[in-house]
Design a protein around this motif. Structure first.
Motif, PDB file in Angstrom:
ATOM      1  N   GLY A   1       0.802  -1.218   0.000  1.00 58.78           N
ATOM      2  CA  GLY A   1       0.000   0.000   0.000  1.00 58.78           C
ATOM      3  C   GLY A   1       0.832   1.262   0.000  1.00 58.78           C
ATOM      4  O   GLY A   1       2.043   1.248  -0.260  1.00 58.78           O
ATOM      5  N   LEU A   2       0.171   2.371   0.289  1.00 61.96           N
ATOM      6  CA  LEU A   2       0.820   3.681   0.223  1.00 61.96           C
ATOM      7  C   LEU A   2       1.908   3.844   1.271  1.00 61.96           C
ATOM      8  O   LEU A   2       2.918   4.515   1.026  1.00 61.96           O
ATOM      9  N   GLY A   3       1.727   3.248   2.434  1.00 61.02           N
ATOM     10  CA  GLY A   3       2.767   3.333   3.460  1.00 61.02           C
ATOM     11  C   GLY A   3       4.048   2.651   3.024  1.00 61.02           C
ATOM     12  O   GLY A   3       5.153   3.174   3.222  1.00 61.02           O
ATOM     13  N   ASP A   4       3.914   1.503   2.393  1.00 55.81           N
ATOM     14  CA  ASP A   4       5.086   0.776   1.886  1.00 55.81           C
ATOM     15  C   ASP A   4       5.778   1.582   0.793  1.00 55.81           C
ATOM     16  O   ASP A   4       7.010   1.657   0.741  1.00 55.81           O
ATOM     17  N   LEU A   5       4.983   2.196  -0.089  1.00 57.54           N
ATOM     18  CA  LEU A   5       5.560   3.025  -1.154  1.00 57.54           C
ATOM     19  C   LEU A   5       6.336   4.203  -0.576  1.00 57.54           C
ATOM     20  O   LEU A   5       7.442   4.520  -1.019  1.00 57.54           O
ATOM     21  N   ALA A   6       5.744   4.865   0.430  1.00 55.22           N
ATOM     22  CA  ALA A   6       6.401   6.022   1.034  1.00 55.22           C
ATOM     23  C   ALA A   6       7.715   5.640   1.707  1.00 55.22           C
ATOM     24  O   ALA A   6       8.715   6.371   1.603  1.00 55.22           O
ATOM     25  N   ILE A   7       7.737   4.484   2.371  1.00 55.80           N
ATOM     26  CA  ILE A   7       8.945   4.055   3.077  1.00 55.80           C
ATOM     27  C   ILE A   7      10.030   3.604   2.093  1.00 55.80           C
ATOM     28  O   ILE A   7      11.179   4.058   2.151  1.00 55.80           O
ATOM     29  N   ARG A   8       9.666   2.722   1.179  1.00 61.02           N
ATOM     30  CA  ARG A   8      10.678   2.117   0.296  1.00 61.02           C
ATOM     31  C   ARG A   8      11.197   3.081  -0.757  1.00 61.02           C
ATOM     32  O   ARG A   8      12.402   3.128  -1.030  1.00 61.02           O
ATOM     33  N   TYR A   9      10.311   3.840  -1.368  1.00 56.19           N
ATOM     34  CA  TYR A   9      10.730   4.703  -2.471  1.00 56.19           C
ATOM     35  C   TYR A   9      10.926   6.161  -2.053  1.00 56.19           C
ATOM     36  O   TYR A   9      11.625   6.903  -2.736  1.00 56.19           O
ATOM     37  N   GLY A  10      10.293   6.544  -0.949  1.00 57.14           N
ATOM     38  CA  GLY A  10      10.428   7.915  -0.502  1.00 57.14           C
ATOM     39  C   GLY A  10      11.478   8.086   0.571  1.00 57.14           C
ATOM     40  O   GLY A  10      12.515   8.732   0.363  1.00 57.14           O
ATOM     41  N   TYR A  11      11.268   7.455   1.716  1.00 52.53           N
ATOM     42  CA  TYR A  11      12.159   7.630   2.860  1.00 52.53           C
ATOM     43  C   TYR A  11      13.523   6.977   2.629  1.00 52.53           C
ATOM     44  O   TYR A  11      14.563   7.620   2.786  1.00 52.53           O
ATOM     45  N   GLN A  12      13.513   5.695   2.257  1.00 53.95           N
ATOM     46  CA  GLN A  12      14.780   4.974   2.128  1.00 53.95           C
ATOM     47  C   GLN A  12      15.626   5.462   0.957  1.00 53.95           C
ATOM     48  O   GLN A  12      16.847   5.346   0.986  1.00 53.95           O
ATOM     49  N   ARG A  13      14.995   6.016  -0.065  1.00 53.17           N
ATOM     50  CA  ARG A  13      15.740   6.514  -1.225  1.00 53.17           C
ATOM     51  C   ARG A  13      15.840   8.041  -1.231  1.00 53.17           C
ATOM     52  O   ARG A  13      16.278   8.637  -2.208  1.00 53.17           O
TER      53      ARG A  13
END
Length: 218
Positions: free
Chosen positions: A172-184
């Motif tokens: 979901g959106l939380g996973d997208l935010a963490i993997r592609y937003g925060y971690q990158r």
């Protein structure tokens, strides 16, 4: 990240979030409403007062509401794996989301039923209505706007919880935010995810408010 890459990811993540939230909300509303009705019936002064049963259920609801969702995710891993065959992914996240929302809905429905005028209930009882008839033909219909409002509040809350579930593999959106937003360190992905979450919340709140107002004939 380019728009050509981001938009498909956002679309997929939004669908995963809805897949987590909507089934969990329906299950929680069904079971939570049942528990809320029991709280209303069993409380002192209710239609079927039962002090011991009320105190036990009231304590269980309070405990359920007190457990942080992130801890509940971990505690329910064996149950989630038993029911879904896995403990990660969007389908697995439905289980802890539903369990977390049930006591929340129960308390809101109980409060909504308490707001039904006592005179309406007494009139139904005076005309010979059974407990079941009083619940399904008087209490729930009279409390329908408040129950719909409670459902809307629960939906909005589940969207936030689903983002937290995504942070530990729920998708979901939380996973997208963490993997592609925060971690990158991609601020654009973070902003886009927040905007989509805001749109989901606003859309559901608007629809819930309209439905509640439409069913309120007072």
């Amino acid at each position: 990240m380019t728009a050509e890459v981001l938009w498909p990811l956002l679309g997929q993540a939004t669908l995963e979030t809805l897949w987590m939230v909507l089934p969990a909300a329906l299950v929680a509303q069904l079971l939570g409403t049942a528990l809320g009705v029991l709280l209303t019936l069993w409380r002192p002064g209710g239609l079927r007062p039962n002090r011991a049963a009320f105190q036990l259920l009231d304590a269980a609801v309070n405990i359920g509401r007190s457990v942080p969702f992130i801890i509940l995710l971990v505690l329910l891993i064996p149950v989630t794996r038993l029911l879904t065959g896995t403990s990660i992914g969007s389908t697995a996240a439905i289980v802890p989301l539903a369990v977390a929302a049930i006591p929340f809905v129960a308390r809101l429905v109980d409060g909504a039923l308490q707001e039904v005028p006592a005179g309406v209930v007494e009139a139904a009882r005076a005309m010979g209505a059974t407990t079941a008839q009083t619940v399904f033909k008087v209490l729930l219909p009279e409390a329908r706007p408040a129950v719909i409002h409670a459902f809307t509040v629960m939906l909005v809350s589940l969207i936030g919880s689903s983002a937290m579930a995504g942070a530990i593999g729920g998708g979901g959106l939380g996973d997208l935010a963490i993997r592609y937003g925060y971690q990158r360190f991609d601020t654009g992905v973070m902003v886009a995810t927040v905007v989509v979450l805001l749109l989901l919340v606003q859309g559901m709140q608007w629809a819930g408010d309209r439905a509640s107002a439409w069913t309120d004939h007072r």
